[in-house]
Design a protein around this motif. Structure first.
Motif, PDB file in Angstrom:
ATOM      1  N   VAL A 161       0.906  -1.115   0.038  1.00 18.90           N
ATOM      2  CA  VAL A 161      -0.168  -0.188   0.047  1.00 18.90           C
ATOM      3  C   VAL A 161       1.063   1.145   0.098  1.00 18.90           C
ATOM      4  CG1 VAL A 161      -2.066   1.124   0.911  1.00 18.90           C
ATOM      5  CG2 VAL A 161      -1.555  -1.254   1.281  1.00 18.90           C
ATOM      6  N   CYS A 162       1.114   1.915  -1.253  1.00 16.75           N
ATOM      7  CA  CYS A 162       2.205   2.508  -1.508  1.00 16.75           C
ATOM      8  C   CYS A 162       2.178   4.180  -1.359  1.00 16.75           C
ATOM      9  CB  CYS A 162       2.759   2.302  -2.729  1.00 16.75           C
ATOM     10  SG  CYS A 162       1.973   2.409  -4.235  1.00 16.75           S
ATOM     11  N   GLY A 163       0.889   4.772  -1.337  1.00 19.17           N
ATOM     12  CA  GLY A 163       0.655   6.069  -1.356  1.00 19.17           C
ATOM     13  C   GLY A 163      -0.342   6.701  -0.911  1.00 19.17           C
ATOM     14  N   ALA A 164      -0.504   7.814  -0.230  1.00 16.13           N
ATOM     15  CA  ALA A 164      -1.568   8.366   0.492  1.00 16.13           C
ATOM     16  C   ALA A 164      -1.746   9.838   0.494  1.00 16.13           C
ATOM     17  CB  ALA A 164      -1.605   7.915   1.814  1.00 16.13           C
ATOM     18  N   ASN A 165      -1.140  10.430  -0.597  1.00 13.20           N
ATOM     19  CA  ASN A 165      -1.434  11.898  -1.049  1.00 13.20           C
ATOM     20  C   ASN A 165      -2.745  12.083  -1.754  1.00 13.20           C
ATOM     21  OD1 ASN A 165       1.119  12.971   0.216  1.00 13.20           O
ATOM     22  ND2 ASN A 165       2.225  12.080  -1.567  1.00 13.20           N
TER      23      ASN A 165
END
Length: 315
Positions: free
Chosen positions: A301-305
């Protein structure tokens, strides 16, 4: 053609950046979560500084290269730019980030918040990369490439090093791919160790899949809900060469599956991520990857922007 990076190169990168990055946790959500049988391991790399794994490669490049007075420059759909801006600020370097017009306002604001200069470099990522290259040629700034550089790939590969220490008995690891630097680094670390690394791309943005099918890098059109993070139009020779030797295959997922995966992460785990951050899970939910009975699966789960509008869409 490029060979996988030696594990020693990735181990050295981790030693170099360990004091600058977060060691992100692993979540084991339990049986039947997301309606999936068997054991699942989620590596929560969206908790990394600046909101994505990209910070690893940014630090590794800047700590292993000489940074000139002109500072650093990068082209980015958003996440790489935020990571480079964060690393540059921590290390005391000026940063200029070139972004395409499709970048989300939340990602542009994340870059500016770290003190970097933001330049709109054209309509798509390829345009921003060309603008960045012109600036580097004129100024002498250090280019921090988001995927097509050994320093970046080694830094991203440190995700696998940590995950392997926490979950050494995974069978298959699903990794979202845009330019392919992350999956190239992780697959290099696990090369020859009996683990299957599967790249996951949106159907409308599938540069790695097209390269592997064609036998070399090719340009592809980019049209996906995840284009601002998984929107490279060409993976280049370095990523192609590594992935040809180390990646089991590419699973393609429709945008609708990515949307559902985002909602499922929020519904089941209260994890809020951007579309690219949910792409790897989407491969399981839509059946693009079907695990065998008892197969132990890792999902990055690689990105949260994500902006407020994106958060509201998860409800």
């Amino acid at each position: 053609m490029a060979a996988p990076l030696p594990r020693e190169t990735i181990t050295a990168a981790h030693a170099r950046i360990a004091g600058r990055i977060r060691r992100t946790p692993v979540l084991r959500p339990g049986p039947d979560t997301f309606g999936l049988p068997g054991r699942l391991s989620l590596k929560l790399e969206f908790l990394q500084h600046a909101g994505s794994f990209k910070t690893r490669g940014a630090f590794n490049t800047m700590l292993s290269e000489t940074v000139p007075a002109a500072g650093v420059a990068a082209a980015s759909g958003g996440n790489h730019g935020a990571a480079v801006a964060y690393a540059a600020r921590q290390l005391g370097h000026a940063a200029r980030i070139f972004v395409p017009a499709i970048s989300s306002p939340a990602k542009i604001e994340a870059i500016r918040r770290q003190g970097a200069e933001v330049v709109i470099g054209g309509a798509r990522y390829a345009d921003a990369q060309e603008a960045c290259d012109r600036h580097v040629a004129a100024s002498g700034a250090l280019r921090v490439h988001p995927f097509a550089a050994a320093g970046t790939i080694a830094g991203q590969g440190t995700v696998a090093l940590e995950w392997d220490e926490d979950e050494p008995d995974l069978d298959t690891i699903l990794v979202a791919s845009g330019g392919g630097g992350l999956v190239a680094g992780m697959a290099s670390f696990w090369a020859g160790r009996g683990k299957r690394v599967v790249a996951v791309e949106p159907e409308g943005s599938c540069a790695l899949h097209a390269a592997l099918a064609a036998g070399g890098p090719v340009d592809v059109p980019v049209e996906s809900i995840a284009a601002d993070s998984l929107g490279a139009s060409n993976v280049g020779d370095l990523v192609f060469g590594i992935c040809r030797e180390t990646v089991d295959h590419v699973a393609l997922v429709p945008d609708a599956a990515i949307v559902e995966a985002r909602r499922a992460l929020w519904r089941e785990c209260r994890i809020a991520v951007e579309p690219g951050g949910a792409a790897a899970l989407a491969a399981l939910l839509c059946g693009a990857y079907r695990p065998a009975s008892g197969e132990r699966i890792g999902v990055l789960v690689c990105g949260a922007n994500v902006d407020a509008e994106g958060l509201a869409a998860l409800a």
